[in-house]
Design a protein around this motif. Structure first.
Motif, PDB file in Angstrom:
ATOM      1  N   ASP A   1     -48.741 -49.034 -19.723  1.00 33.43           N
ATOM      2  CA  ASP A   1     -47.542 -49.863 -19.719  1.00 33.43           C
ATOM      3  C   ASP A   1     -47.922 -51.280 -20.148  1.00 33.43           C
ATOM      4  N   VAL A   2     -47.407 -51.651 -21.326  1.00 35.33           N
ATOM      5  CA  VAL A   2     -47.640 -53.002 -21.818  1.00 35.33           C
ATOM      6  C   VAL A   2     -46.507 -53.873 -21.288  1.00 35.33           C
ATOM      7  N   ARG A   3     -46.832 -54.783 -20.393  1.00 32.65           N
ATOM      8  CA  ARG A   3     -45.804 -55.526 -19.666  1.00 32.65           C
ATOM      9  C   ARG A   3     -45.429 -56.822 -20.378  1.00 32.65           C
ATOM     10  N   THR A   4     -45.015 -56.647 -21.634  1.00 35.81           N
ATOM     11  CA  THR A   4     -44.505 -57.779 -22.408  1.00 35.81           C
ATOM     12  C   THR A   4     -43.656 -57.227 -23.529  1.00 35.81           C
ATOM     13  N   GLY A   5     -42.769 -58.037 -24.084  1.00 40.72           N
ATOM     14  CA  GLY A   5     -41.927 -57.614 -25.201  1.00 40.72           C
ATOM     15  C   GLY A   5     -42.496 -58.088 -26.509  1.00 40.72           C
ATOM     16  N   GLN A   6     -41.621 -58.635 -27.352  1.00 45.00           N
ATOM     17  CA  GLN A   6     -42.070 -59.130 -28.654  1.00 45.00           C
ATOM     18  C   GLN A   6     -42.931 -60.379 -28.464  1.00 45.00           C
ATOM     19  N   ILE A   7     -44.010 -60.452 -29.197  1.00 48.00           N
ATOM     20  CA  ILE A   7     -44.960 -61.556 -29.081  1.00 48.00           C
ATOM     21  C   ILE A   7     -44.890 -62.396 -30.344  1.00 48.00           C
ATOM     22  N   ALA A   8     -44.718 -63.701 -30.186  1.00 47.18           N
ATOM     23  CA  ALA A   8     -44.710 -64.615 -31.338  1.00 47.18           C
ATOM     24  C   ALA A   8     -46.134 -65.070 -31.612  1.00 47.18           C
ATOM     25  N   VAL A   9     -46.646 -64.684 -32.778  1.00 45.55           N
ATOM     26  CA  VAL A   9     -48.007 -65.054 -33.169  1.00 45.55           C
ATOM     27  C   VAL A   9     -48.009 -66.390 -33.901  1.00 45.55           C
ATOM     28  N   GLY A  10     -46.960 -66.640 -34.731  1.00 45.54           N
ATOM     29  CA  GLY A  10     -46.907 -67.878 -35.516  1.00 45.54           C
ATOM     30  C   GLY A  10     -47.554 -67.710 -36.872  1.00 45.54           C
ATOM     31  N   ASN A  11     -47.987 -68.789 -37.468  1.00 41.52           N
ATOM     32  CA  ASN A  11     -48.650 -68.749 -38.782  1.00 41.52           C
ATOM     33  C   ASN A  11     -50.081 -68.252 -38.623  1.00 41.52           C
ATOM     34  N   LEU A  12     -50.463 -67.329 -39.512  1.00 43.71           N
ATOM     35  CA  LEU A  12     -51.791 -66.725 -39.413  1.00 43.71           C
ATOM     36  C   LEU A  12     -52.484 -66.833 -40.763  1.00 43.71           C
ATOM     37  N   PRO A  13     -53.316 -67.870 -40.959  1.00 42.59           N
ATOM     38  CA  PRO A  13     -54.107 -67.945 -42.200  1.00 42.59           C
ATOM     39  C   PRO A  13     -55.254 -66.949 -42.133  1.00 42.59           C
ATOM     40  N   THR A  14     -56.066 -66.931 -43.156  1.00 46.57           N
ATOM     41  CA  THR A  14     -57.202 -66.010 -43.133  1.00 46.57           C
ATOM     42  C   THR A  14     -58.139 -66.378 -41.980  1.00 46.57           C
ATOM     43  N   GLY A  15     -58.658 -65.348 -41.353  1.00 49.13           N
ATOM     44  CA  GLY A  15     -59.498 -65.543 -40.171  1.00 49.13           C
ATOM     45  C   GLY A  15     -58.992 -64.666 -39.048  1.00 49.13           C
ATOM     46  N   SER A  16     -59.393 -64.967 -37.826  1.00 46.42           N
ATOM     47  CA  SER A  16     -59.024 -64.152 -36.674  1.00 46.42           C
ATOM     48  C   SER A  16     -58.457 -65.026 -35.565  1.00 46.42           C
ATOM     49  N   SER A  17     -57.580 -64.424 -34.789  1.00 48.67           N
ATOM     50  CA  SER A  17     -57.073 -65.036 -33.558  1.00 48.67           C
ATOM     51  C   SER A  17     -56.963 -63.943 -32.502  1.00 48.67           C
ATOM     52  N   GLU A  18     -56.739 -64.356 -31.268  1.00 48.93           N
ATOM     53  CA  GLU A  18     -56.742 -63.386 -30.168  1.00 48.93           C
ATOM     54  C   GLU A  18     -55.513 -63.598 -29.283  1.00 48.93           C
ATOM     55  N   MET A  19     -54.883 -62.509 -28.890  1.00 43.70           N
ATOM     56  CA  MET A  19     -53.735 -62.530 -27.990  1.00 43.70           C
ATOM     57  C   MET A  19     -54.078 -61.664 -26.775  1.00 43.70           C
ATOM     58  N   THR A  20     -53.583 -62.063 -25.616  1.00 50.32           N
ATOM     59  CA  THR A  20     -53.822 -61.300 -24.387  1.00 50.32           C
ATOM     60  C   THR A  20     -52.489 -60.857 -23.808  1.00 50.32           C
ATOM     61  N   VAL A  21     -52.392 -59.568 -23.490  1.00 48.24           N
ATOM     62  CA  VAL A  21     -51.155 -59.031 -22.920  1.00 48.24           C
ATOM     63  C   VAL A  21     -51.489 -58.289 -21.625  1.00 48.24           C
ATOM     64  N   PRO A  22     -50.620 -58.377 -20.601  1.00 49.86           N
ATOM     65  CA  PRO A  22     -50.868 -57.658 -19.349  1.00 49.86           C
ATOM     66  C   PRO A  22     -50.513 -56.181 -19.493  1.00 49.86           C
ATOM     67  N   ILE A  23     -51.335 -55.334 -18.897  1.00 50.22           N
ATOM     68  CA  ILE A  23     -51.087 -53.888 -18.971  1.00 50.22           C
ATOM     69  C   ILE A  23     -51.306 -53.256 -17.604  1.00 50.22           C
ATOM     70  N   THR A  24     -50.709 -52.091 -17.432  1.00 47.73           N
ATOM     71  CA  THR A  24     -50.928 -51.255 -16.252  1.00 47.73           C
ATOM     72  C   THR A  24     -51.287 -49.860 -16.725  1.00 47.73           C
ATOM     73  N   ILE A  25     -52.396 -49.351 -16.208  1.00 47.54           N
ATOM     74  CA  ILE A  25     -52.816 -47.993 -16.538  1.00 47.54           C
ATOM     75  C   ILE A  25     -52.331 -47.073 -15.429  1.00 47.54           C
ATOM     76  N   ALA A  26     -51.602 -46.037 -15.797  1.00 45.23           N
ATOM     77  CA  ALA A  26     -51.027 -45.134 -14.805  1.00 45.23           C
ATOM     78  C   ALA A  26     -52.118 -44.469 -13.978  1.00 45.23           C
ATOM     79  N   GLU A  27     -51.759 -44.204 -12.690  1.00 45.76           N
ATOM     80  CA  GLU A  27     -52.722 -43.560 -11.790  1.00 45.76           C
ATOM     81  C   GLU A  27     -53.190 -42.223 -12.339  1.00 45.76           C
ATOM     82  N   GLY A  28     -52.247 -41.476 -12.914  1.00 39.60           N
ATOM     83  CA  GLY A  28     -52.597 -40.128 -13.376  1.00 39.60           C
ATOM     84  C   GLY A  28     -53.022 -40.064 -14.818  1.00 39.60           C
ATOM     85  N   ALA A  29     -53.373 -41.182 -15.410  1.00 43.62           N
ATOM     86  CA  ALA A  29     -53.760 -41.178 -16.824  1.00 43.62           C
ATOM     87  C   ALA A  29     -55.036 -40.358 -17.023  1.00 43.62           C
TER      88      ALA A  29
END
Length: 548
Positions: A107-135
């Protein structure tokens, strides 16, 4: 889209070009001459190249955490040109992304994420998640839908620049590996804390994972400062050791709930620190457990009566009731006041064990000093008892309103005939009444008199015992000197040494009584003067006879 230059700029450019034809050789040696300032024409073609990856590594089933997503834009140049145009065609502008978790046990506990302008290179985003007990353990692919704007083509020449703008929607993905590790859940609690007391509570946890946990410790942390553990802190750690899959462990804690704590449920956070099968120190996801509360153990004093009097020993009598909610053993009613005028003869009275709602009577003897003021006094009392764990506790919220009577003489004295003849002596019959609320035994009464009165040969009297309110007669001898002035009143005093009901020797207050001196009944010369005259006559006669 073409951006045309202003007309004035065009005219200036033509003048420069004409000038270069006329004076070209003369400018050839000038670095970066006017000809170099002329904008070249051409095209720059390219586009962003977006990929996704996760840097979170493995995530255990049944856990809460954060998923770190790396977004890389490598950019692609199909036709190069000036750097600023290459940067434009490779930049993703106004990028948004959304993770699709509909087909994974994550379960990804977030909706649409605004990244903004992305030139060449890398960036990092963090989103909260829940892994089901029975996964189920394994690798899961999470699609990522993303959209951005970009410039596909830049067409430029001396007259302006055209930009080819596009909006692109794409779908990428990341992979998340779910592992089956040691996992824990609370399966039972036996947790009720009593306000104002220490209580033992227990939490039962089970390892619901498929892997053992080594050197496990369960950490409990209170969310309220009113609930503390045996150390006085709001957290406590219990060592468990090896913890196999499917095994349950019951952890006991001693908690204290403040006397002013609100009566409500309290929350304790639980977590397990352990070593996984790779020897890596790991902390489980947090768990919660509730602790119910019971009201403070309390007592009530009823039907309280007082026999206190200034300068005497007295008693407080009443009934103590266990208001509950628990049974109380070895109940003792204690005098807990710090008054200097009311002092306990015995500091406590034991009444035994009391079930909730049960009552017992008590009597507590107190001594009141003669300096105590008469009237109502509020005195502090307490109840000591042992709780269900056998621990000694005290309830100190008890006040008693006691009436203190004014000071009185322990004995009343009455003399039927309070006169004496000047120069005479007589026996005084004194009626002594016991004013105390207890029997006075071994009573020794004593008479005191000052000149011109004297106590004679008998100045003490003895009575074996005098009951409360009883009157007895004691006799004394009293003599009045000839110098005692008739029709004048002189004082005499009495005091009484006695044993009280507890066998303690006491000395009463001094009681003063008046004695009136009167003339002798014959009205002649006082007897001592007559005797002196007779002696003088006899001596004179003897002298005369010897001379003859």
């Amino acid at each position: 889209m073409r951006q045309n230059r202003p007309p004035t700029l065009v005219v200036a450019l033509v003048v420069v070009l004409v000038g270069s034809v006329v004076v070209g050789p003369a400018l050839a040696g000038v670095p970066g001459g006017v000809a170099a300032q002329t904008q070249q024409s051409g095209e720059v073609i390219g586009q962003p190249d977006i990929t996704f990856a996760t840097a979170s590594g493995e995530v255990p089933a049944g856990s809460l955490g954060e998923l770190s997503i790396a977004i890389t834009n490598r950019g692609r140049i199909d036709k190069g040109g000036p750097a600023q145009y290459e940067e434009r065609v490779t930049t993703a502008r106004g990028m948004t992304m959304e993770l699709d978790d509909s087909n994974v046990p994550i379960d990804v506990r977030t909706g649409q994420i605004a990244v903004g302008n992305l030139p060449t290179g890398s960036s990092e985003m963090t989103v909260p998640i829940t892994i089901a007990e029975g996964a189920e353990p394994g690798t899961y692919r999470i699609p990522i839908e993303y959209e951005y704007q970009f410039t596909r083509l830049v067409d430029y020449d001396a007259y302006g620049t055209d930009y080819g703008e596009f909006t692109r929607s794409r779908t990428g993905s990341i992979t998340v590996e779910v592992t089956e590790d040691a996992r824990f859940e609370v399966v039972d609690t036996n947790a009720t804390a009593q306000i104002g007391d220490e209580s033992d509570v227990s939490m039962t946890l089970r390892n619901v994972g498929s892997e053992p946990a080594g050197d496990a410790s369960v950490v409990a942390e209170s969310r309220s400062g009113a609930l503390t553990f045996e150390s006085g802190d709001t957290s406590s750690t219990a060592f468990v050791g090896e913890w196999e899959p499917g095994e349950t462990r019951t952890i006991n804690y001693s908690v204290a709930l403040a006397s002013d704590a609100a009566r409500r449920g309290y929350t304790v956070d639980l977590s397990v620190n352990y070593e996984d099968t790779d020897g890596i120190n790991t902390t489980s996801r947090p768990m919660t457990a509730g602790i119910a509360t019971a009201p403070e153990q309390s007592f009530d004093l009823q039907d309280v009566s007082s026999s206190l009097r200034a300068g005497e020993d007295g008693e407080i009598e009443g009934t103590v009731t266990n208001v509950g909610p628990q049974r109380a053993d070895s109940v003792v009613v204690r005098y807990a006041d710090d008054s200097s005028s009311v002092v306990p003869i015995e500091e406590s009275a034991a009444v035994g064990s009391l079930d909730p709602g049960e009552s017992a009577s008590f009597t507590l003897p107190l001594e009141v000093s003669s300096e105590a003021e008469a009237g109502a006094k509020s005195l502090e009392f307490a109840v000591r008892y042992r709780n269900q764990d056998g621990d000694r506790r005290a309830y100190e919220k008890l006040d008693v309103l006691a009436e203190v009577a004014p000071e009185r003489d322990q004995f009343d004295v009455a003399i039927a005939n309070s006169t004496i003849e000047s120069g005479g002596s007589r026996t005084l019959s004194v009626e002594v009444t016991n004013n105390l609320d207890e029997t006075a035994s071994d009573v020794e009464a004593r008479l005191f008199a000052d000149d011109p009165l004297d106590t004679g040969q008998t100045d003490t009297g003895y009575v074996q015992s005098i009951e409360p309110g009883e009157t007895v007669t004691v006799t004394f001898e009293l003599t009045a000197a000839a110098s005692a002035t008739p029709e004048k009143t002189y004082p005499i005093s009495f005091d009484f040494r006695y044993d009280d009901a507890d066998g303690n020797s006491q000395l009463s207050n001094t009681v003063r009584m008046p004695i009136d001196v009167v003339e002798g009944e014959d009205g002649g010369l006082p007897l001592p003067l007559i005797l002196a005259a007779v002696v003088l006559v006899a001596v004179a006669g003897a002298v005369w006879y010897r001379r003859q």
